[in-house]
Every structure is written in C-alpha cells, then in structure tokens.
Write an enzyme that holds these catalytic residues in place. Structure first.
Site, PDB file in Angstrom:
ATOM      1  CE  LYS A 103     -20.716  -1.309  22.439  1.00  0.00           C
ATOM      2  NZ  LYS A 103     -20.950  -0.233  22.041  1.00  0.00           N
ATOM      3  CE  LYS A 146     -32.680   1.924  27.340  1.00  0.00           C
ATOM      4  NZ  LYS A 146     -31.894   1.734  26.704  1.00  0.00           N
ATOM      5  CG  HIS A 181     -24.200  -4.906  27.297  1.00  0.00           C
ATOM      6  ND1 HIS A 181     -23.724  -5.852  26.145  1.00  0.00           N
ATOM      7  CD2 HIS A 181     -25.173  -4.463  26.700  1.00  0.00           C
ATOM      8  CE1 HIS A 181     -25.290  -5.708  25.474  1.00  0.00           C
ATOM      9  NE2 HIS A 181     -25.862  -5.214  25.582  1.00  0.00           N
ATOM     10  CG  ASP A 226     -31.568  -3.838  28.502  1.00  0.00           C
ATOM     11  OD1 ASP A 226     -31.419  -4.773  27.064  1.00  0.00           O
ATOM     12  OD2 ASP A 226     -31.575  -2.786  28.103  1.00  0.00           O
ATOM     13  CE  LYS A 249     -28.935  -7.724  26.372  1.00  0.00           C
ATOM     14  NZ  LYS A 249     -29.984  -6.942  25.550  1.00  0.00           N
ATOM     15  CG  HIS A 286     -23.535  -5.082  20.602  1.00  0.00           C
ATOM     16  ND1 HIS A 286     -24.539  -5.224  22.075  1.00  0.00           N
ATOM     17  CD2 HIS A 286     -22.996  -3.236  21.339  1.00  0.00           C
ATOM     18  CE1 HIS A 286     -25.176  -3.780  22.498  1.00  0.00           C
ATOM     19  NE2 HIS A 286     -23.850  -2.897  21.961  1.00  0.00           N
ATOM     20  CD  GLU A 346     -28.387   2.710  26.208  1.00  0.00           C
ATOM     21  OE1 GLU A 346     -28.458   2.996  25.192  1.00  0.00           O
ATOM     22  OE2 GLU A 346     -29.022   2.321  27.243  1.00  0.00           O
ATOM     23  N   GLY A 382     -36.641  -6.998  11.051  1.00  0.00           N
ATOM     24  CA  GLY A 382     -36.704  -6.547  12.199  1.00  0.00           C
ATOM     25  C   GLY A 382     -35.508  -5.143  12.198  1.00  0.00           C
ATOM     26  CG  ASP A 383     -36.088  -2.023  14.553  1.00  0.00           C
ATOM     27  OD1 ASP A 383     -36.470  -2.003  13.237  1.00  0.00           O
ATOM     28  OD2 ASP A 383     -36.506  -1.733  15.441  1.00  0.00           O
TER      29      ASP A 383
HETATM   30  C1  BG6 Z   1     -28.656  -2.688  24.272  1.00  0.00           C
HETATM   31  C2  BG6 Z   1     -29.481  -2.618  24.917  1.00  0.00           C
HETATM   32  O1  BG6 Z   1     -28.243  -4.883  24.155  1.00  0.00           O
HETATM   33  O2  BG6 Z   1     -27.635  -2.087  23.760  1.00  0.00           O
HETATM   34  C3  BG6 Z   1     -29.908  -1.715  24.949  1.00  0.00           C
HETATM   35  O3  BG6 Z   1     -30.682  -3.677  25.105  1.00  0.00           O
HETATM   36  C4  BG6 Z   1     -29.182  -0.475  25.259  1.00  0.00           C
HETATM   37  O4  BG6 Z   1     -31.815  -1.146  26.111  1.00  0.00           O
HETATM   38  C5  BG6 Z   1     -27.848  -0.962  24.134  1.00  0.00           C
HETATM   39  O5  BG6 Z   1     -29.443   0.153  24.512  1.00  0.00           O
HETATM   40  C6  BG6 Z   1     -26.366  -0.366  24.408  1.00  0.00           C
HETATM   41  O6  BG6 Z   1     -25.393  -0.867  23.338  1.00  0.00           O
HETATM   42  P1  BG6 Z   1     -24.784   0.681  22.085  1.00  0.00           P
HETATM   43  O7  BG6 Z   1     -23.971  -0.289  21.653  1.00  0.00           O
HETATM   44  O8  BG6 Z   1     -25.662   2.347  21.935  1.00  0.00           O
HETATM   45  O9  BG6 Z   1     -24.230   1.327  23.732  1.00  0.00           O
END
Ligand code: BG6
Length: 460
Positions: free
Chosen positions: A170, A317, A228, A223, A136, A166, A204, A14-15
């Site tokens: 950072k 987004k 986060h 999401d 997640k 994640h 984003e 997967g990705d």
């Molecule tokens: C992910 C979301 O957890 O975090 C995505 O599912 C989002 O939709 C991404 O684009 C953003 O993470 P980063 O590290 O690219 O800012």
C-alpha cells in the site's frame, strides 16, 4: 536482456484472481511491464470450462475485451486434490523449457500443502528458475506455520519464496518508511522521549461478505493483526537499515519482532480484548461461534527506543466506518504554556491514513491568523496526488523483478505467530465473547481497555 517467464495461477477462477490478480496483470500489461511474460496459465477446478468461457471471465474481471492480452492466457483444468491433474499441468508447463516459472497460490490455505508437494515433486525434473507466491494466511498458528515453512524448504529456496502481505504494497505504508528515513526532522523525536503511544487500526464497515468458510475458522486476530498490523508495527518501530537492501530492511523488521515483550497466557486479558458483532451468527446462519470479528491488542517493545511505549493494534468488521491508519501520539506539553491555551491542549500527532484515502496528518497547536496570542489545535494534512497504485500491482512487479523487500521472510512469519500465539490459546479456551452493535466503534470492553490506560481511541 531480462529472462522470459510464465505465470501459473492456482485458483484462477476464484475471487482473488478475478478481483485483484487479473486486473493487476492487465494494468502491468498496459504499462509494458509484462513484455517478457510469454504465457499466463490459469488453473481451476471447474471441469467443463472452455477457452471462450474463460475469456468471458477474464473480460469481466479486467473490464475490457483486449484480445492481445487474452491471448496470453491458457486455462488448465486442475482439481487440487487429484495428482493426475497435476500431470496435465506438467505437460503444459513442459512446453516452456527456458523460461522462469512464477507460481501464484491464490487458493485457500488448506490447499497449500497439496499444491506445494505436487509442484515440488514435478519441478524436480525441471532446472528452470522458479518463484512461488503464497497468499496469507500463512499457517493457522505457530506450529502450522513452521510446518508449512519446512515443507516449502523441501522444494524451494528462501529467495524463491514470496509470502504476500498486501498491506506492504500500500502506498501510505511504504511512505511510512519514506517519511521516517528521508526526513531528518523526524528521527530525533521518533522515540520514547517524545512519543506517548502509537495506535495502528484497520477498521472496516463491511462484514464477512461471503467468506464465512474461511473467516469463522480464522477470526480477526489471525486475519489482520498477526500479519498486516504487526507488519506495520515493525516498519514504524524499526531502526534505520544500514542500506536500502532487502536483507538489511527485513533484518531490522525482524529485530523489532524479537523485541516485543512476550504476553504470557495468564496476562492475556490485560493485553487483548475481542468482540463479535451482533447478528454475526444470524447473518452467517451459525448456531454457535466464538470467532472474534473485533480484536485489539497492546504490545510493548523492549528496546532502547521504545521501552514503556504501548503500541495499540485494533481491527474489526461491521464498524462505523472504514479507516486504516497509524496515529503517533506525542506526549502532552508540560508546564505553564499548557495552561494559557484558549482551548484544551491536544497532543501533537503524526497520522498516516492508509485507507480510504492516502494522507499524512500533523496536528499542531498554533495561533490562528488574526486570533489572540493563544493557540488552538490546528490539524494540517498533506494529501499527495498521483495514481494510487493497487498494492497487488506493486507487489506483482516486485515478484517479477525478484525484489523480496516487501515480502515476509521465514523468520518474520514465525516470529509474528509466536507473538500472537498466547492470545489465540487464551481465547480458544474462553467461551465469553463480548458482543457489539454493528456500525459502532466496537465493544465497550475495547473502550474500557484503552481508557484504563488514560487514553482513548483516535481517528483521522
Ligand atoms: C484481508 C483480510 O487480508 O484484508 C480481509 O482477509 C480484509 O478480511 C482485507 O477485509 C482488508 O484489506 P483492504 O486492502 O481492503 O484494507
């Protein structure tokens, strides 16, 4: 001597595995952090893939043809729905009798239950030390998160469960903790007496990017905000822990979540606003969807440090630019001095830029060199150099080392779902979703939302 371990990756084609996990494992390998890893077993559904084809995928992913690294890998075909395929995996794993097992679920959330049950059952025959890593979104709402936690607990102990967010890996997010607790100058002003409000943003410029199947069911609140951004809020707002210890730190974060003022169902329009970018339906070939691609929420923390201070969290987004940041806006300077400045006085801010670059910004009023006696806002920023370690790398190393500080605990995950649940419920029942133009800063309703508090969205 540290224990030897094997890693089993579910979703190995997967990705997430290809874009993040393999490159991160390769980076750790080159830094000699995988010396105790004796096998990486990748699993995936594609039936006819042979070793060579898998190595090609790996090569593309790590952008190198490193034969020694590739030799660490095995590929096992596994259809997550088929119990007999788990027997294949069991047979492979049973070759490793003394090693610790690290299972990484890099798969969509709907697969978690099945994997956990199958894994859990066959692991009963193995006394090996084990860890399970879960991506997640952990659950879809409060009820499903509780259910998933219960299921996990049937087979794994809490100190074996690594719920990943994640953002916690950072660099700048970790530096919020560092800056707050290793510099004496901040503690005295880090409270309601000095701070006017706090903005936590993850903006984003990209859209859904081929993840519609996931995203349309989830939306921006689930999401990004439930996990986060609420995590960042808890680090900004937490009390100093008694010691640098995973339990102590996570206890303090949970206390913050418990102090967040409940938003009642009928109050949701006063505390949250959402939007969808124009063209979302067309881009994604949908007839109808109420899924928000933008969400902003205002939280209050009812404790001595933060009472009355709003925390604005927002994400979206297809916005004008990518910016992930925390901006702490201080109160306006009172009285006479504010009148003698030769420009409009601005509030002091401390800004943490998390993406696209790592930066800390302080905004002062200062007399410019050679200027008049009057002052001007003078942004001062500190960028620190050094390798920007990929968040997943930091977290993977912590998994190997068995440090759970940067992972989400059971009570933490449930509390954060509880906090957003009334908003999810309200939006589910509300057919009206504001539309915003792509590549702007979001819906006008979000501008009005903060303007009615006499504030404005900030950018670093
Ligand atoms: C992910 C979301 O957890 O975090 C995505 O599912 C989002 O939709 C991404 O684009 C953003 O993470 P980063 O590290 O690219 O800012």
């Amino acid at each position: 001597m540290r224990k030897k371990f094997i890693i089993v990756i579910f979703g190995g084609l997967g990705d997430l595995a290809r874009n993040k996990i393999y490159p991160v494992l390769y980076s750790l390998y080159k830094k000699y952090r995988l010396v105790n890893c004796i096998k990486i077993i990748s699993t995936g559904r594609r039936p006819n893939i042979n070793k060579e084809e898998f190595y090609m995928i790996l090569k593309e992913s790590i952008k190198s043809e490193d034969k020694n690294f590739s030799a660490l890998f095995d590929f096992v075909k596994l259809d997550l729905e088929k119990p007999e395929d788990y027997i294949n995996l069991k047979n492979v794993i049973s070759n490793y009798k003394d090693e610790e097992y690290i299972f990484y679920l890099a798969t969509p959330p709907f697969t978690f239950e099945n994997i956990i049950k199958n894994l859990g059952e066959f692991l009963k025959d193995y006394p090996n030390k084990k860890k399970i890593v879960i991506e997640k979104p952990f659950g879809y709402d409060l009820e499903s998160a509780i259910k998933l936690n219960k299921l996990l607990k049937n087979y794994f102990k809490e100190d074996e469960i690594y719920r990943i967010d994640h953002f916690l890996g950072k660099e700048t997010v970790q530096n919020i903790f560092g800056l707050r607790f290793s510099n004496i100058i901040f503690e005295g002003i880090w409270n309601r007496n000095f701070i006017d409000h706090i903005q936590i943003s993850a903006l984003e410029d990209i859209g859904v990017e081929g993840r519609l199947g996931y995203y349309d069911k989830v939306g921006a609140l689930r999401d990004m905000i439930q996990n986060h951004l609420i995590q960042i809020l808890s680090i900004i707002a937490m009390e100093p822990p008694c010691c640098i210890d995973e339990k102590a730190i996570r206890d303090e974060k949970v206390k913050v979540l418990k102090s967040i003022r409940e938003i009642k169902y009928e109050e949701v329009p006063n505390f949250a606003v959402r939007g969808q970018y124009k063209g979302y339906l067309k881009d994604e070939n949908l007839n109808k969807s109420n899924t928000e691609t933008y969400a902003a929420v205002k939280f209050y923390i009812e404790n001595i440090r933060w009472d009355g201070i709003p925390f604005y969290l927002r994400t979206g987004k297809k916005l004008k630019k990518k910016e992930t940041s925390v901006i702490i806006v201080f109160r306006k300077i009172p009285g006479l001095f504010s009148k003698i400045l030769d420009c409009i006085p601005q509030e002091n801010i401390i800004g943490f830029k998390i993406a696209p670059e790592n930066k800390i910004v302080l905004n002062f009023q200062l007399r410019p060199l050679g200027g008049s006696i009057l002052s001007c806002p003078m942004p001062t920023s500190m960028e620190w150099s050094g390798p920007n370690i990929e968040a997943y790398e930091t977290l993977f190393l912590d998994i190997i080392e068995g440090d759970q500080t940067l992972f989400i605990r059971e009570d933490e995950i449930e509390k954060s779902w509880e906090i957003v649940q009334p908003i999810l419920d309200f939006w589910k029942n509300d057919p009206n979703i504001p539309i915003y133009e792509s590549y702007t800063y979001g819906p006008k309703e979000a501008e009005e939302f903060i303007r009615k508090d006499d504030r404005e969205w900030r950018y670093l």
